[in-house]
Design an enzyme around this catalytic site. Structure first.
Site, short mmCIF file in Angstrom:
data_model
loop_
_atom_site.label_atom_id
_atom_site.label_comp_id
_atom_site.label_asym_id
_atom_site.label_seq_id
_atom_site.Cartn_x
_atom_site.Cartn_y
_atom_site.Cartn_z
N TYR A 116 0.82 -1.21 0.00
CA TYR A 116 0.00 0.00 0.00
C TYR A 116 0.85 1.27 0.00
O TYR A 116 1.78 1.42 0.80
CB TYR A 116 -0.95 0.00 1.21
CG TYR A 116 -1.86 -1.21 1.20
CD1 TYR A 116 -2.88 -1.31 0.25
CD2 TYR A 116 -1.68 -2.26 2.09
CE1 TYR A 116 -3.70 -2.43 0.20
CE2 TYR A 116 -2.49 -3.38 2.06
CZ TYR A 116 -3.50 -3.47 1.11
OH TYR A 116 -4.30 -4.58 1.06
N ASP A 117 0.52 2.17 -0.92
CA ASP A 117 1.22 3.44 -1.07
C ASP A 117 0.56 4.58 -0.30
O ASP A 117 1.23 5.52 0.13
CB ASP A 117 1.30 3.84 -2.55
CG ASP A 117 2.02 2.80 -3.39
OD1 ASP A 117 3.02 2.24 -2.90
OD2 ASP A 117 1.58 2.54 -4.52
N THR A 118 -0.77 4.51 -0.16
CA THR A 118 -1.53 5.55 0.51
C THR A 118 -2.20 4.96 1.74
O THR A 118 -2.88 3.94 1.65
CB THR A 118 -2.61 6.17 -0.43
OG1 THR A 118 -1.97 6.68 -1.60
CG2 THR A 118 -3.36 7.29 0.27
#
Length: 307
Positions: A22-24
């Site tokens: 997950y980036d956000t």
């Protein structure tokens, strides 16, 4: 992988997989980062680790008593790095809804049941309002329509958490919603419908409990802006570009945070430091709302900072 319907995170490798996937990262605040004015152990360190790994961090809260600027002050007081444009509260989202979605005419006002933070966000959006923290509405005691001089320019009623709620405020809101001849079918908007909220000493009635008497008296459901309503996510999308498939919603409530994430196509991580307890997600009485991941506390992710 757990035998349960969700993945219970326990090993360092479990948390490492989240970091990679997950980036956000969207975070609820009350019950996740802090309880009352007490920081959840390890929360500050975890946020620092995520920023170090270039993750996008966004704070999504249903608390409507504080404006984004005041929320920034709370982050500062707790020593947490945060920026105003990373904070999305239901007070801000409600103001945006009135100005940009409902497009309330400039000659109309909003009658407010709520506190200073809600008024500040309305001011930022250029929305005229009455009620709220007006001293005239703080009077405790009998209320009579014979002494009431209504403002016929009121075009909506907005209700949030109000720790000074009284019969006078409810009566005025009820009149505007049901008897104002200049606003037929007056819009009834609530910042959120949380039944409770976590304080340092335990649970207290939330914004949904404040609006419940009006809902019962008026006989219709309000428009809810905060989680789990999609309005909040639309507000975030308007300001931040992110891929829902690589976004994780972290929260402590099943029927707001987790449902909000699921409705927006996000993955979800439940922490057990706020409203939801382990018994709510396991056993014969388990909720039908099932998160993707569960961990006891956000502080568990501190293992990501170990060499």
């Amino acid at each position: 992988m757990s035998s349960e319907a969700f993945t219970r995170l326990t090993a360092p490798s479990d948390y490492a997989q989240l970091l990679e996937k997950y980036d956000t990262w969207l975070f609820d605040c009350d019950g996740v980062l802090w309880t009352g004015d007490r920081l959840i152990d390890g929360a500050k360190e975890v946020l620092g680790i995520l920023r170090k790994h270039k993750k996008s961090v966004i704070f999504v809260t249903n608390n409507a008593t504080k404006s984004r600027k005041n929320y920034k002050k709370k982050f500062d007081s707790l020593g947490i790095e945060a920026y105003v444009d990373e904070v999305f509260g239901s007070a801000y989202a409600s103001a945006v809804y009135l100005s940009s979605v409902m497009k309330l005419p400039k000659d109309k006002k909003v009658y407010v049941i709520g506190q200073k933070g809600l008024e500040e966000e309305l001011d930022e959006e250029g929305i005229a309002h009455i009620g709220g923290t007006d001293p005239a509405d703080q009077v405790i005691g009998p209320f009579s329509l014979h002494d009431f001089e209504p403002d016929r320019s009121v075009g909506a009623v907005l209700c949030g958490l109000d720790t000074g709620i009284n019969y006078r405020k409810l009566s005025k809101a009820f009149w505007y919603l049901t008897q104002n001849p200049d606003c037929q079918d007056c819009p009834f908007i609530v910042t959120n419908e949380d039944s409770t909220y976590p304080s340092e000493g335990g649970l207290l009635p939330g914004a949904g409990a404040i609006s419940a008497p009006l809902r019962f008296a008026v006989g219709r459901d309000p428009i809810a802006v905060g989680k789990p309503a999609k309005t909040m996510l639309d507000c975030i999308k308007a300001k931040h570009d992110f891929d829902p498939k690589r976004t994780l919603m972290v929260g402590d409530r099943l029927n707001t945070d987790i449902l909000f994430g699921q409705a927006g196509g996000l993955s979800t991580l439940l922490v057990l430091t706020g409203i939801t307890r382990d018994g709510d997600i396991t056993g014969p009485n388990a909720s039908s709302i099932v998160p993707d991941y569960v961990t006891s506390s956000l502080g568990d992710l501190r293992v990501l900072g170990n060499p």
